[in-house]
Design an enzyme around this catalytic site. Structure first.
Site, PDB file in Angstrom:
ATOM      1  N   SER A  46       0.902  -0.959  -0.130  1.00  0.00           N
ATOM      2  CA  SER A  46       0.039  -0.067  -0.112  1.00  0.00           C
ATOM      3  C   SER A  46       0.820   1.299   0.137  1.00  0.00           C
ATOM      4  O   SER A  46       1.723   1.425   0.921  1.00  0.00           O
ATOM      5  CB  SER A  46      -0.955  -0.142   1.276  1.00  0.00           C
ATOM      6  OG  SER A  46      -1.985   1.100   0.962  1.00  0.00           O
ATOM      7  N   GLU A  47       0.719   2.138  -0.962  1.00  0.00           N
ATOM      8  CA  GLU A  47       1.757   3.165  -1.269  1.00  0.00           C
ATOM      9  C   GLU A  47       1.985   4.058  -0.124  1.00  0.00           C
ATOM     10  O   GLU A  47       3.003   4.904  -0.182  1.00  0.00           O
ATOM     11  CB  GLU A  47       1.575   3.764  -2.745  1.00  0.00           C
ATOM     12  CG  GLU A  47       0.548   4.488  -2.898  1.00  0.00           C
ATOM     13  CD  GLU A  47      -0.804   3.790  -3.310  1.00  0.00           C
ATOM     14  OE1 GLU A  47      -0.468   2.538  -3.286  1.00  0.00           O
ATOM     15  OE2 GLU A  47      -1.667   4.440  -4.071  1.00  0.00           O
ATOM     16  N   ASN A  48       1.017   4.109   0.771  1.00  0.00           N
ATOM     17  CA  ASN A  48       1.065   5.127   1.915  1.00  0.00           C
ATOM     18  C   ASN A  48       2.151   4.555   2.800  1.00  0.00           C
ATOM     19  O   ASN A  48       2.539   5.436   4.063  1.00  0.00           O
ATOM     20  CB  ASN A  48      -0.260   5.430   2.624  1.00  0.00           C
ATOM     21  CG  ASN A  48      -0.824   4.291   2.886  1.00  0.00           C
ATOM     22  OD1 ASN A  48      -0.904   3.077   2.433  1.00  0.00           O
ATOM     23  ND2 ASN A  48      -1.265   4.237   4.604  1.00  0.00           N
ATOM     24  N   GLY A  49       2.657   3.565   2.597  1.00  0.00           N
ATOM     25  CA  GLY A  49       3.929   2.922   3.617  1.00  0.00           C
ATOM     26  C   GLY A  49       3.669   1.779   4.162  1.00  0.00           C
ATOM     27  O   GLY A  49       4.163   1.680   5.344  1.00  0.00           O
ATOM     28  N   SER A  88       8.604   4.013  -0.007  1.00  0.00           N
ATOM     29  CA  SER A  88       7.388   3.393  -0.796  1.00  0.00           C
ATOM     30  C   SER A  88       7.700   3.368  -2.227  1.00  0.00           C
ATOM     31  O   SER A  88       7.299   2.450  -2.668  1.00  0.00           O
ATOM     32  CB  SER A  88       6.053   3.784  -0.196  1.00  0.00           C
ATOM     33  OG  SER A  88       5.300   3.295  -0.724  1.00  0.00           O
TER      34      SER A  88
END
Lengths: 218, 241
Positions: A46-49, A88
């Site tokens: 998930s690209e928010n980390g 990320s």
């Protein structure tokens, strides 16, 4: 019959392989997590980390500090890791993610994708989509084949501002599984009960049909 | 304050020196890990003409969205701004300048700004509106665009714990842009849930070393949730809030 959102997710899930790191976009792609084939291990980025996204929390487990890229509350899978946004996107841009699945408004025969903006109508932003399409080699776009009014979204040339140029090779719509090669769409599979003629009618860009086209199997 | 002790006792003190027309870099993703009280202090101060750099712009009554009604923001650099009606109105009316920036590029702009790298090449955005007016170069047969780094007059950051020297630890996905923002401020102000004594944090577990941090304040947080999704038992189920 056209595929439901769940069936689209189910068909894409068949493309998952054991040991894949996968980024799933917002909307239909998120549903794919429900159909991971038994017996294989997949880790969701998930690209928010967050690498190793788990299922939604129970009410007792809700944690405001733990969300996915769609801003939904989630949990962490066993073996998860947490990192900042630059890390990320190092994973994403650096080509370390094995499969990216995201939605689109339009795709064209040259592998261009438009997914983030309708001038004058919808300006929400690209989020991580531009980085995802630029960084991934293996991308599947999930979308409806045509608008409610029967206007094709698989075009000779995208009309909306692009999210990425020449980066899309596979598209799964509610009607068909299509590959993009050499400036053409290639029909690989059709949704159960949908005829090749129906797909031709709703595909504006050049569509190559080679022999008998099998139905998707679930 | 003495030596390396960076703790301040009021939000007024924390944001002292923020003036009209400055650039502020803010941590947070959606409403997760946002410096909510530092934002509220900017609203209270009434500072105007600000350029805000943040992945998102809050919602109508929380996060950076609270700076919109009094027109405190002149320009925002963000990747996704879709959760906010007043924002959309000001943008459509041309009252608010918006520079949409891909999320990874935004993160890297902060990282580069904090690390003394003035610009970098990325494939993200090639052939899209993002590439307009930017230098393009080919490396190993692939096209890239030149993106410039960002530095803020202020950076506002939310961390979980800090010691008095400004060493920071973040919690779960509330980390997001915060460590990057912390490096990219000429004046970096951090609000935390807990301040501990120097030596209590394990040096191996510190996410942001105190060298990047100028001021620390302890606050209490609402931590609003944007999408409260839950499952009943072992099944997936989505419930919009």
């Amino acid at each position: 019959m056209a595929l439901s959102r769940e069936q689209i997710a189910q068909r894409v899930a068949q493309e998952l392989k054991d040991g894949y790191y996968v980024n799933l976009g917002i909307g239909i792609p998120t549903l794919i997590a429900n159909y991971i084939p038994k017996g294989i291990e997949v880790m969701l980025q998930s690209e928010n980390g967050l690498l190793g996204m788990g299922q939604f929390p129970t009410i007792d487990e809700i944690d405001a500090d733990l969300i996915n890229a769609g801003k939904q509350t989630v949990t962490m899978a066993s073996g998860a890791s947490i990192f900042d946004s630059a890390e990320s996107f190092a994973m994403i841009r650096g080509g370390h993610v094995d499969l990216t699945v995201l939605g689109a408004f339009e795709v064209d025969v040259n592998g261009n994708i438009a997914s983030y903006m309708i001038p004058g109508k919808l300006i929400k932003g690209m989020g991580g989509a531009m980085d995802l399409v630029a960084g991934a080699d293996n991308i599947i776009v999930t979308m409806t084949h045509a608008s409610k009014h029967g206007v094709s979204k698989l075009l000779a040339q995208c009309t909306l501002p692009l999210t990425g140029k020449g980066c899309i090779k596979k598209v799964l719509t509610d009607l068909a599984f299509i590959e993009i090669r050499e400036g053409k769409f290639h029909l690989i599979e059709r949704a159960p009960g949908v005829t090749v003629e129906e797909i031709i009618k709703l595909t504006e860009g050049e569509l190559v049909i080679n022999g008998d086209i099998p139905e998707m199997r679930f | 304050m003495a030596g390396f002790d960076k703790v301040v006792s009021s939000y007024e003190e924390a944001m002292a020196g923020l003036n009209d027309d400055m650039t502020v870099i803010a941590g947070g993703f959606g409403l997760c890990g946002i410096p909510e009280n530092l934002i509220a202090e900017i609203k209270r101060k009434g500072t105007k003409g600000l350029t805000l750099v943040s992945n998102n712009c809050g919602v109508d009554d929380f996060g950076l969205g609270v700076l919109l009604p009094n027109r405190q923001i002149k320009k925002i650099v963000a990747s996704y701004v879709g959760e906010n009606a007043e924002f959309e109105r000001q943008m459509m009316a041309g009252e608010l300048e918006v520079e949409l920036t891909p999320q990874g590029t935004l993160a890297e702009k902060m990282r580069a700004g904090g690390a003394g790298i003035p610009a970098f090449f990325t494939a993200t955005g090639v052939g899209t509106p993002v590439a307009e007016g930017k230098e393009e170069r080919t490396f190993n047969g692939r096209d890239y665009i030149l993106e410039e780094a960002l530095v803020g007059d202020f950076a506002i950051v939310k961390a979980w714990k800090a010691d008095r020297y400004g060493n920071l630890v973040f919690r779960k996905t509330a980390r997001n842009f915060n460590p990057l923002a912390a490096t990219a401020g000429k004046m970096t102000v951090v609000e935390v849930e807990e301040i501990v004594e120097v030596g209590e944090l394990d040096p191996d577990q510190i996410h942001t070393p105190g060298i990047y941090v100028n001021r620390i304040i302890q606050g209490t947080f609402e931590k609003r949730i944007e999408q409260r999704t839950t499952r009943p038992s072992d099944q997936y189920e989505t419930k919009g809030e």
